[in-house]
Design a protein around this motif. Structure first.
Motif, short mmCIF file in Angstrom:
data_model
loop_
_atom_site.label_atom_id
_atom_site.label_comp_id
_atom_site.label_asym_id
_atom_site.label_seq_id
_atom_site.Cartn_x
_atom_site.Cartn_y
_atom_site.Cartn_z
N LYS A 32 5.69 3.49 -0.31
CA LYS A 32 6.75 4.24 -1.23
C LYS A 32 6.85 3.73 -2.58
O LYS A 32 7.56 4.20 -3.31
CB LYS A 32 8.30 4.38 -0.41
N LYS A 33 6.04 2.85 -2.83
CA LYS A 33 6.17 1.77 -4.05
C LYS A 33 4.87 1.69 -4.82
O LYS A 33 4.57 1.21 -5.79
CB LYS A 33 6.66 0.47 -3.73
N LEU A 87 8.75 -5.26 -10.69
CA LEU A 87 8.49 -5.76 -9.32
C LEU A 87 9.10 -6.72 -8.71
O LEU A 87 9.06 -7.78 -9.59
CB LEU A 87 6.91 -5.55 -8.69
N ASP A 91 8.67 -6.51 -3.36
CA ASP A 91 7.90 -5.16 -3.78
C ASP A 91 6.35 -5.63 -3.69
O ASP A 91 5.39 -4.71 -3.12
CB ASP A 91 8.20 -4.59 -5.27
N ILE A 95 3.60 -3.78 -1.15
CA ILE A 95 2.36 -3.09 -1.95
C ILE A 95 1.24 -3.74 -1.56
O ILE A 95 0.13 -3.14 -1.06
CB ILE A 95 2.49 -3.06 -3.64
#
Length: 116
Positions: A32-33, A87, A91, A95
């Motif tokens: 989602k990132k 970020l 995050d 990722i």
């Protein structure tokens, strides 16, 4: 005897720490990132443009380290520095975990090393 036990204990502690750092990222959250990442590196992390590295299948720790280095300025790339600036550490871990789980299209050395 005590020295051997101490080394074993230290080794176990290091292994536990390494396992915890690998498990820190959530690939589902990472999916989602990655909206910004996919414009250059591809939705599945397998960029078709040779100027952008393929991220799919890379070690999560390597990807995390690279992103942290872009953020800190240790790696100098104006585009990446801008992308990672906002970020969080979580995050970056998410990722990195996401791209690590994606099937890679990187080729190995098969057929390129004499004797294969």
């Amino acid at each position: 005897m005590i020295r051997g036990f101490t080394l074993t204990l230290i080794g176990a502690a290091l292994a536990l720490t390494a396992t915890q750092s690998i498990a820190a990222g959530d690939p589902a959250a990472g999916a989602k990132k990655v909206a910004t990442c996919v414009s250059c590196h591809g939705k599945d992390g397998n960029s078709v443009d040779p100027q952008y590295p393929r991220l799919a299948g890379q070690y999560a720790d390597y990807l995390s380290q690279a992103l942290h280095e872009y953020k800190s300025g240790k790696r100098d790339n104006a585009i990446m520095k801008g992308f990672v600036a906002t970020l969080s550490d979580q995050d970056i871990e998410d990722i990195s975990a996401y791209f690590h789980t994606m099937p890679t299209k990187l080729s190995g050395l098969e057929g390129h090393v004499q004797g294969d």
